[in-house]
Design an enzyme around this catalytic site. Structure first.
Site, PDB file in Angstrom:
ATOM      1  N   GLU A  95      30.371   8.599   7.958  1.00 48.28           N
ATOM      2  CA  GLU A  95      31.505   7.699   7.766  1.00 48.28           C
ATOM      3  C   GLU A  95      32.671   8.425   7.114  1.00 48.28           C
ATOM      4  O   GLU A  95      33.837   8.147   7.421  1.00 48.28           O
ATOM      5  CB  GLU A  95      31.060   6.484   6.945  1.00 48.28           C
ATOM      6  CG  GLU A  95      30.111   5.583   7.734  1.00 48.28           C
ATOM      7  CD  GLU A  95      29.227   4.691   6.880  1.00 48.28           C
ATOM      8  OE1 GLU A  95      28.384   3.981   7.468  1.00 48.28           O
ATOM      9  OE2 GLU A  95      29.363   4.725   5.633  1.00 48.28           O
ATOM     10  N   GLU A 164      21.130  12.271   9.676  1.00 49.03           N
ATOM     11  CA  GLU A 164      21.454  10.893  10.012  1.00 49.03           C
ATOM     12  C   GLU A 164      22.131  10.852  11.378  1.00 49.03           C
ATOM     13  O   GLU A 164      23.342  11.099  11.477  1.00 49.03           O
ATOM     14  CB  GLU A 164      22.390  10.290   8.962  1.00 49.03           C
ATOM     15  CG  GLU A 164      21.751  10.087   7.608  1.00 49.03           C
ATOM     16  CD  GLU A 164      22.513   9.063   6.773  1.00 49.03           C
ATOM     17  OE1 GLU A 164      21.869   8.147   6.254  1.00 49.03           O
ATOM     18  OE2 GLU A 164      23.738   9.179   6.657  1.00 49.03           O
TER      19      GLU A 164
END
Length: 246
Positions: A95, A164
């Site tokens: 992010e 991730e």
């Protein structure tokens, strides 16, 4: 045997009331057979430190500046985090890379700054769905990790790595245990080429980890725990995942 680690990433969630209930629920469920930590928004570092003082639950932040101090409005330095007793700081989360344009080099600089102040960086790497479908997963994660390896030199063995896959974060999709293990094995091999400490290093998996898939994921030979997003906001779910790691 590497000891498992489970880290909750609260992202931009929290309130005084919700935090107190969550941290109390986690503390009441101790002891765990794994190391446990929570990475909380900057404003909640103080109350988290107070709530967790005297326990074996660690706390940390979700980002840091690569700079020690200066005219960087809105930034938070690692030395500031150290004053709150942070054990960990997440750097390079997808992010941050996507929404804030963080480069591989900036992530590496942040990791280096963290270690210089005695805080363990949790360095995130991962590919998008388009990159996976194009067969670029290994190239992408190795490139992301390579920048950090080169920046940390002899300190490489002191960081935590978190794989991730971007396509599995907050989507409900999860890499199969075999898919996750395959990437973890690639990362372990890359670390082995850089440091003799690689076999003892922690590599976490993150991406829609839940109580019902945690045991299988954590049972893979190169998956040493998890970086937990949504499930970290519910004490019962987070506790179940911590137990799965232990």
């Amino acid at each position: 045997m590497r000891r498992k680690l489970v880290v909750g990433n609260w992202k931009m969630h929290g309130s005084h009331k919700a935090n107190a209930e969550l941290l109390s629920g986690i503390c009441e469920a101790r002891p765990f057979g794994a190391d446990v930590a929570v990475c909380v928004p900057f404003p909640y570092l103080s109350e988290s430190a107070v709530a967790l003082a005297g326990s074996d639950i660690r706390w940390g932040a979700q980002d840091c500046s690569a700079h020690e101090q200066g005219a960087y409005t809105g930034e938070v330095s690692v030395s500031m985090l150290a004053e709150f007793g942070c054990r960990y700081v997440i750097v390079g989360h997808s992010e941050r890379r996507a929404y804030h344009g963080e480069s591989d080099q900036l992530v590496a600089d942040k990791a280096k700054a963290a270690l210089a102040r005695g805080i363990t960086p949790i360095v995130c790497v991962g590919e998008t769905l388009a990159q996976r479908e194009a067969g670029e997963t290994e190239t992408v994660v190795k490139r992301q990790l390579s920048a950090v390896i080169h920046a940390l030199t002899h300190c490489v063995g002191e960081m935590v790595v978190a794989y991730e896959p971007v396509w599995a974060i907050g989507t409900g999709l999860t890499a199969t245990p075999e898919q996750a293990q395959a990437v973890h094995a690639v990362l372990r091999a890359q670390l082995k080429a850089a440091t003799p400490k690689a076999d003892g290093m922690t590599i976490l998996y993150g991406g829609s980890v839940k109580p019902d898939n945690a045991v299988t994921l954590f049972g893979q030979p190169d998956i040493d725990g998890g970086l937990i997003g949504g499930a970290a906001l519910k004490a019962a779910d987070f506790v179940a995942i911590c137990r799965a790691a232990g």
